[in-house]
Design a protein around this motif. Structure first.
Motif, PDB file in Angstrom:
ATOM      1  N   ASN A  83      -6.844 -32.446  20.656  1.00 35.88           N
ATOM      2  CA  ASN A  83      -7.658 -32.714  19.472  1.00 35.88           C
ATOM      3  C   ASN A  83      -6.792 -32.949  18.241  1.00 35.88           C
ATOM      4  O   ASN A  83      -7.136 -33.759  17.373  1.00 35.88           O
ATOM      5  CB  ASN A  83      -8.617 -31.555  19.221  1.00 35.88           C
ATOM      6  CG  ASN A  83      -9.700 -31.459  20.273  1.00 35.88           C
ATOM      7  OD1 ASN A  83     -10.020 -32.435  20.940  1.00 35.88           O
ATOM      8  ND2 ASN A  83     -10.269 -30.271  20.430  1.00 35.88           N
ATOM      9  N   GLY A  84      -5.654 -32.237  18.165  1.00 34.15           N
ATOM     10  CA  GLY A  84      -4.745 -32.458  17.044  1.00 34.15           C
ATOM     11  C   GLY A  84      -4.173 -33.857  17.042  1.00 34.15           C
ATOM     12  O   GLY A  84      -4.066 -34.497  15.983  1.00 34.15           O
ATOM     13  N   THR A  85      -3.825 -34.368  18.214  1.00 29.50           N
ATOM     14  CA  THR A  85      -3.293 -35.730  18.285  1.00 29.50           C
ATOM     15  C   THR A  85      -4.372 -36.753  17.943  1.00 29.50           C
ATOM     16  O   THR A  85      -4.083 -37.787  17.336  1.00 29.50           O
ATOM     17  CB  THR A  85      -2.731 -36.016  19.685  1.00 29.50           C
ATOM     18  OG1 THR A  85      -3.763 -35.866  20.659  1.00 29.50           O
ATOM     19  CG2 THR A  85      -1.611 -35.055  20.020  1.00 29.50           C
ATOM     20  N   ALA A  86      -5.611 -36.473  18.322  1.00 33.89           N
ATOM     21  CA  ALA A  86      -6.709 -37.392  17.996  1.00 33.89           C
ATOM     22  C   ALA A  86      -6.900 -37.480  16.484  1.00 33.89           C
ATOM     23  O   ALA A  86      -7.147 -38.566  15.931  1.00 33.89           O
ATOM     24  CB  ALA A  86      -7.996 -36.933  18.667  1.00 33.89           C
ATOM     25  N   PHE A  87      -6.787 -36.343  15.806  1.00 34.40           N
ATOM     26  CA  PHE A  87      -6.922 -36.339  14.348  1.00 34.40           C
ATOM     27  C   PHE A  87      -5.854 -37.203  13.690  1.00 34.40           C
ATOM     28  O   PHE A  87      -6.138 -38.029  12.814  1.00 34.40           O
ATOM     29  CB  PHE A  87      -6.835 -34.901  13.827  1.00 34.40           C
ATOM     30  CG  PHE A  87      -6.686 -34.811  12.337  1.00 34.40           C
ATOM     31  CD1 PHE A  87      -7.785 -34.974  11.503  1.00 34.40           C
ATOM     32  CD2 PHE A  87      -5.447 -34.559  11.762  1.00 34.40           C
ATOM     33  CE1 PHE A  87      -7.646 -34.897  10.121  1.00 34.40           C
ATOM     34  CE2 PHE A  87      -5.302 -34.476  10.386  1.00 34.40           C
ATOM     35  CZ  PHE A  87      -6.403 -34.648   9.560  1.00 34.40           C
ATOM     36  N   PHE A  88      -4.608 -37.040  14.128  1.00 37.59           N
ATOM     37  CA  PHE A  88      -3.525 -37.798  13.519  1.00 37.59           C
ATOM     38  C   PHE A  88      -3.605 -39.276  13.884  1.00 37.59           C
ATOM     39  O   PHE A  88      -3.216 -40.138  13.085  1.00 37.59           O
ATOM     40  CB  PHE A  88      -2.175 -37.220  13.929  1.00 37.59           C
ATOM     41  CG  PHE A  88      -1.762 -36.026  13.125  1.00 37.59           C
ATOM     42  CD1 PHE A  88      -1.219 -36.181  11.860  1.00 37.59           C
ATOM     43  CD2 PHE A  88      -1.922 -34.742  13.626  1.00 37.59           C
ATOM     44  CE1 PHE A  88      -0.844 -35.084  11.112  1.00 37.59           C
ATOM     45  CE2 PHE A  88      -1.551 -33.643  12.880  1.00 37.59           C
ATOM     46  CZ  PHE A  88      -1.004 -33.806  11.619  1.00 37.59           C
ATOM     47  N   ALA A  89      -4.089 -39.596  15.088  1.00 41.87           N
ATOM     48  CA  ALA A  89      -4.267 -41.003  15.448  1.00 41.87           C
ATOM     49  C   ALA A  89      -5.300 -41.656  14.543  1.00 41.87           C
ATOM     50  O   ALA A  89      -5.113 -42.793  14.074  1.00 41.87           O
ATOM     51  CB  ALA A  89      -4.684 -41.121  16.916  1.00 41.87           C
ATOM     52  N   SER A  90      -6.398 -40.952  14.279  1.00 45.08           N
ATOM     53  CA  SER A  90      -7.420 -41.472  13.371  1.00 45.08           C
ATOM     54  C   SER A  90      -6.869 -41.625  11.957  1.00 45.08           C
ATOM     55  O   SER A  90      -7.144 -42.617  11.269  1.00 45.08           O
ATOM     56  CB  SER A  90      -8.638 -40.556  13.364  1.00 45.08           C
ATOM     57  OG  SER A  90      -9.195 -40.434  14.656  1.00 45.08           O
ATOM     58  N   THR A  91      -6.077 -40.650  11.527  1.00 45.80           N
ATOM     59  CA  THR A  91      -5.467 -40.723  10.204  1.00 45.80           C
ATOM     60  C   THR A  91      -4.527 -41.911  10.099  1.00 45.80           C
ATOM     61  O   THR A  91      -4.442 -42.569   9.047  1.00 45.80           O
ATOM     62  CB  THR A  91      -4.701 -39.425   9.902  1.00 45.80           C
ATOM     63  OG1 THR A  91      -5.588 -38.315  10.027  1.00 45.80           O
ATOM     64  CG2 THR A  91      -4.124 -39.445   8.502  1.00 45.80           C
ATOM     65  N   SER A  92      -3.828 -42.216  11.190  1.00 40.87           N
ATOM     66  CA  SER A  92      -2.921 -43.367  11.197  1.00 40.87           C
ATOM     67  C   SER A  92      -3.680 -44.668  10.978  1.00 40.87           C
ATOM     68  O   SER A  92      -3.227 -45.544  10.234  1.00 40.87           O
ATOM     69  CB  SER A  92      -2.155 -43.430  12.519  1.00 40.87           C
ATOM     70  OG  SER A  92      -1.390 -42.273  12.733  1.00 40.87           O
ATOM     71  N   LEU A  93      -4.848 -44.791  11.611  1.00 37.65           N
ATOM     72  CA  LEU A  93      -5.645 -45.994  11.424  1.00 37.65           C
ATOM     73  C   LEU A  93      -6.116 -46.139   9.983  1.00 37.65           C
ATOM     74  O   LEU A  93      -6.124 -47.241   9.417  1.00 37.65           O
ATOM     75  CB  LEU A  93      -6.858 -45.968  12.367  1.00 37.65           C
ATOM     76  CG  LEU A  93      -6.563 -46.181  13.855  1.00 37.65           C
ATOM     77  CD1 LEU A  93      -7.844 -46.050  14.666  1.00 37.65           C
ATOM     78  CD2 LEU A  93      -5.933 -47.543  14.087  1.00 37.65           C
ATOM     79  N   ILE A  94      -6.491 -45.022   9.375  1.00 40.62           N
ATOM     80  CA  ILE A  94      -6.896 -45.060   7.967  1.00 40.62           C
ATOM     81  C   ILE A  94      -5.719 -45.474   7.091  1.00 40.62           C
ATOM     82  O   ILE A  94      -5.858 -46.272   6.148  1.00 40.62           O
ATOM     83  CB  ILE A  94      -7.442 -43.686   7.534  1.00 40.62           C
ATOM     84  CG1 ILE A  94      -8.710 -43.355   8.316  1.00 40.62           C
ATOM     85  CG2 ILE A  94      -7.723 -43.663   6.033  1.00 40.62           C
ATOM     86  CD1 ILE A  94      -9.242 -41.957   8.060  1.00 40.62           C
ATOM     87  N   ALA A  95      -4.531 -44.940   7.398  1.00 42.01           N
ATOM     88  CA  ALA A  95      -3.337 -45.288   6.627  1.00 42.01           C
ATOM     89  C   ALA A  95      -2.989 -46.760   6.790  1.00 42.01           C
ATOM     90  O   ALA A  95      -2.568 -47.418   5.821  1.00 42.01           O
ATOM     91  CB  ALA A  95      -2.165 -44.415   7.068  1.00 42.01           C
ATOM     92  N   ILE A  96      -3.168 -47.296   7.998  1.00 44.12           N
ATOM     93  CA  ILE A  96      -2.901 -48.716   8.222  1.00 44.12           C
ATOM     94  C   ILE A  96      -3.845 -49.565   7.378  1.00 44.12           C
ATOM     95  O   ILE A  96      -3.425 -50.528   6.713  1.00 44.12           O
ATOM     96  CB  ILE A  96      -3.058 -49.063   9.724  1.00 44.12           C
ATOM     97  CG1 ILE A  96      -1.956 -48.404  10.541  1.00 44.12           C
ATOM     98  CG2 ILE A  96      -3.023 -50.573   9.928  1.00 44.12           C
ATOM     99  CD1 ILE A  96      -2.161 -48.509  12.035  1.00 44.12           C
ATOM    100  N   GLY A  97      -5.128 -49.203   7.384  1.00 43.98           N
ATOM    101  CA  GLY A  97      -6.090 -49.938   6.569  1.00 43.98           C
ATOM    102  C   GLY A  97      -5.786 -49.850   5.084  1.00 43.98           C
ATOM    103  O   GLY A  97      -5.905 -50.835   4.353  1.00 43.98           O
ATOM    104  N   GLY A  98      -5.367 -48.652   4.642  1.00 45.08           N
ATOM    105  CA  GLY A  98      -5.045 -48.491   3.228  1.00 45.08           C
ATOM    106  C   GLY A  98      -3.839 -49.295   2.812  1.00 45.08           C
ATOM    107  O   GLY A  98      -3.824 -49.897   1.722  1.00 45.08           O
ATOM    108  N   SER A  99      -2.807 -49.328   3.660  1.00 44.38           N
ATOM    109  CA  SER A  99      -1.612 -50.088   3.316  1.00 44.38           C
ATOM    110  C   SER A  99      -1.884 -51.590   3.319  1.00 44.38           C
ATOM    111  O   SER A  99      -1.385 -52.326   2.449  1.00 44.38           O
ATOM    112  CB  SER A  99      -0.479 -49.747   4.285  1.00 44.38           C
ATOM    113  OG  SER A  99      -0.849 -50.040   5.617  1.00 44.38           O
ATOM    114  N   LEU A 100      -2.704 -52.054   4.262  1.00 40.81           N
ATOM    115  CA  LEU A 100      -3.047 -53.480   4.284  1.00 40.81           C
ATOM    116  C   LEU A 100      -3.917 -53.861   3.082  1.00 40.81           C
ATOM    117  O   LEU A 100      -3.862 -54.998   2.607  1.00 40.81           O
ATOM    118  CB  LEU A 100      -3.768 -53.826   5.584  1.00 40.81           C
ATOM    119  CG  LEU A 100      -2.908 -53.818   6.853  1.00 40.81           C
ATOM    120  CD1 LEU A 100      -3.769 -54.096   8.078  1.00 40.81           C
ATOM    121  CD2 LEU A 100      -1.773 -54.832   6.753  1.00 40.81           C
TER     122      LEU A 100
END
Length: 235
Positions: free
Chosen positions: A71-88
């Motif tokens: 579950n911890g890895t799932a949280f960080f994977a989701s956070t990574s997608l948000i960060a990708i969207g924010g940077s783009l």
């Protein structure tokens, strides 16, 4: 020759950033020095955990532990997608962002081309982190299967049980390794943000992040906790 607004100092700062990331990876994962790091010591406890669970008749607690890791890895994977969207999203209106930086006393990127390349670099870091976290999530899923595949004592001999436990521990260790690499990318992304101010700030933030990660791995209270006896005095 400088390209798209980059100076020689920018290239030097970028080289320091990449070199620090690579040096930390080699020190923690590929050298004898890393054998005393927090990550490597915790890997030993993963194997000990699998040896202990092999002797349990009811392994619900082991399944719950593995689930919490997943579950911890799932949280960080989701956070990574948000960060990708924010940077783009930063690429949508570079002129407005550059105008804000121009009014700041800390300075900032003056050339539009340099700004866009820096944002793309930040995006690449978050994409790398996403791949590491998503792969770690999948590996923890495999580890759960391998934990369930460890035979009970009445079903197999001691050697078969130990081999199955070793496989589960190895898979959990690999999953943890990729998770750590994803977190490492997050930490270095914070250092990378300094480049949007100036290359000198990038060098400073890289050094600071490198020190923080080194301290956590080799000189933290978490590492000291692993060296304590079975009944330590309460803090």
């Amino acid at each position: 020759m400088p390209f798209d607004g980059f100076t020689i100092v920018d290239y030097i700062a970028l080289a320091c950033f990449v070199g620090a990331w690579l040096a930390y990876y080699l020190a923690v994962e590929r050298t004898a020095v890393g054998s005393i790091s927090l990550n490597r010591l915790m890997n030993r406890h993963r194997y000990r955990w699998m040896r202990v669970q092999a002797g349990r008749e009811n392994r619900i607690i082991d399944a719950n532990i593995n689930s919490s890791l997943q579950n911890g890895t799932a949280f960080f994977a989701s956070t990574s997608l948000i960060a990708i969207g924010g940077s783009l999203a930063l690429l949508r209106s570079p002129d407005e962002v550059l105008g804000i930086f121009a009014h700041l006393s800390v300075g900032g990127t003056a050339a539009r081309g340099a700004w866009e390349l820096k944002v793309l670099g930040l995006t690449v870091i978050f994409v790398y982190a996403f791949f590491k976290f998503s792969w770690s999530y999948r590996l923890f899923n495999y580890a759960a299967i391998l934990i369930g595949a460890v035979p009970e004592k009445k079903e197999g001999d001691e050697e078969a049980i130990l081999v199955a436990s070793w496989r589960a521990a190895s898979m959990s260790t690999v999953a943890g390794r990729h998770f750590n690499r994803g977190q490492r990318a997050f930490f270095f992304s914070l250092a990378y943000l300094g480049w949007f101010i100036s290359p000198y700030v990038l060098i400073a933030t890289t050094g600071f992040v490198l020190y923080v990660m080194w301290h956590r791995q080799f000189a933290s209270d978490a590492l000291a906790a692993l060296a304590r006896g079975p009944w330590p005095d309460p803090p």
